[in-house]
Design an enzyme around this catalytic site. Structure first.
Site, PDB file in Angstrom:
ATOM      1  N   ALA A 125       1.006  -1.281   0.121  1.00 32.51           N
ATOM      2  CA  ALA A 125      -0.071  -0.070  -0.108  1.00 32.51           C
ATOM      3  C   ALA A 125       0.924   1.284   0.028  1.00 32.51           C
ATOM      4  CB  ALA A 125      -0.879   0.011   1.246  1.00 32.51           C
ATOM      5  N   SER A 158       2.399  -1.618   4.266  1.00 33.06           N
ATOM      6  CA  SER A 158       2.884  -0.334   3.817  1.00 33.06           C
ATOM      7  C   SER A 158       4.030  -0.444   3.019  1.00 33.06           C
ATOM      8  CB  SER A 158       3.066   0.752   5.217  1.00 33.06           C
ATOM      9  OG  SER A 158       3.918   1.816   4.535  1.00 33.06           O
ATOM     10  N   CYS A 159       3.993   0.065   1.915  1.00 36.75           N
ATOM     11  CA  CYS A 159       5.342   0.177   1.066  1.00 36.75           C
ATOM     12  C   CYS A 159       6.506   0.852   1.740  1.00 36.75           C
ATOM     13  CB  CYS A 159       4.809   0.816  -0.144  1.00 36.75           C
ATOM     14  SG  CYS A 159       6.357   1.365  -1.374  1.00 36.75           S
ATOM     15  N   PHE A 160       6.221   2.026   2.408  1.00 39.48           N
ATOM     16  CA  PHE A 160       7.204   2.658   2.973  1.00 39.48           C
ATOM     17  C   PHE A 160       7.839   2.253   4.060  1.00 39.48           C
ATOM     18  CE2 PHE A 160       6.104   5.567  -0.503  1.00 39.48           C
ATOM     19  CZ  PHE A 160       7.346   6.203  -0.891  1.00 39.48           C
ATOM     20  N   LYS A 199      13.460   6.756   3.253  1.00 36.15           N
ATOM     21  CA  LYS A 199      12.998   6.336   1.824  1.00 36.15           C
ATOM     22  C   LYS A 199      12.360   7.419   1.453  1.00 36.15           C
ATOM     23  CE  LYS A 199       9.977   2.657  -0.150  1.00 36.15           C
ATOM     24  NZ  LYS A 199       9.535   1.494   0.178  1.00 36.15           N
TER      25      LYS A 199
END
Length: 265
Positions: free
Chosen positions: A124, A179-181, A196
């Protein structure tokens, strides 16, 4: 959680829909050829739209790349690059991401968050105070790591010239974290302190590549905590004075470096 319209299809995830509407009227500039071209790059001017429309455009461009070969027509661009923002705070889910947090659905029900599924992979991504890019590359390197590195080289050069160098992440992917981050893998770009800045994901179709990337500009801490349950990465500011100029100047900065770097390849 989108207003029902003819042609919208559900990817079998409750409450998350992807647009399959006819998009010819949005893509009239493509058909008319009114695009900035630089060698092997075609740039599509930025659009601010709902997430379902943005995903529909990207998938249409990928299908177009699959069906057309640069070898057939020398005027056909070998790559298409576009940048866009989202008309409201949106959480995009990776194509294979099936586990949704219950509070995401509640936020969407209350109209505080839009949900959309990307055709690309990954996890996400919260789209707010960021810039999204989509690169469609018909003849990308076959090895995925090599493709990521080639597709992100212009971002690295652009941020290096700003005095904010980026390098690829080294962490393993965590499929349990939504979560992607939350992690920085070899597909992502981080600063020297590990923060990031860019998260990227890919979709391959018959040798053509669609790479999505989210470039964080000035994340809203309160919104991140409400949606993702964690603080956003602590990032150095880009030196832009207000929110309106952040969107405009950052977009122009990245576009100029994209054209310059891809033109040299």
């Amino acid at each position: 959680f989108f207003q029902a319209e003819d042609g919208i299809r559900d990817y079998k995830v409750t409450g998350v829909q992807t647009c399959a509407l006819p998009i010819s009227r949005l893509l009239e500039p493509i058909a008319a050829g009114r695009l900035s071209c630089a060698g092997a790059l075609r740039w599509i001017p930025p659009l601010q739209l709902a997430g379902c429309w943005q995903m529909a455009i990207d998938e249409w461009l990928l299908d177009r790349a699959v069906l057309s070969s640069p070898a057939v027509d020398a005027s056909t661009p070998a790559a298409v690059l576009r940048f866009y923002t989202w008309s409201s705070p949106t959480l995009s889910l990776g194509f294979h991401q099936r586990r949704l947090q219950p509070h995401w659905l509640e936020l969407a029900r209350r109209g505080e968050l839009a949900l959309v599924r990307r055709p690309s992979g990954g996890r996400a991504v919260l789209h707010a105070a960021e810039l999204t890019y989509a690169l469609v590359w018909p003849q990308a390197p076959a090895r995925r790591r090599e493709a990521y590195r080639a597709a992100c080289a212009w971002l690295q050069q652009g941020f290096a010239d700003l005095g904010l160098p980026l390098q690829f992440g080294t962490e393993p992917a965590d499929p349990l974290h939504p979560s992607c981050f939350a992690t920085a893998t070899a597909a992502d770009l981080v600063h020297r302190d590990g923060a990031k800045r860019v998260g990227s994901a890919q979709l391959w179709r018959r040798g053509a590549l669609l790479q999505h990337g989210s470039i964080l500009l000035r994340p809203d801490g309160a919104l991140w905590r409400r949606v993702l349950g964690e603080d956003p990465p602590r990032l150095e500011p880009l030196g832009l004075r207000d929110r309106k100029s952040t969107r405009l100047n950052s977009s122009h900065l990245v576009i100029s470096y994209a054209v310059f770097c891809l033109k040299k390849k």
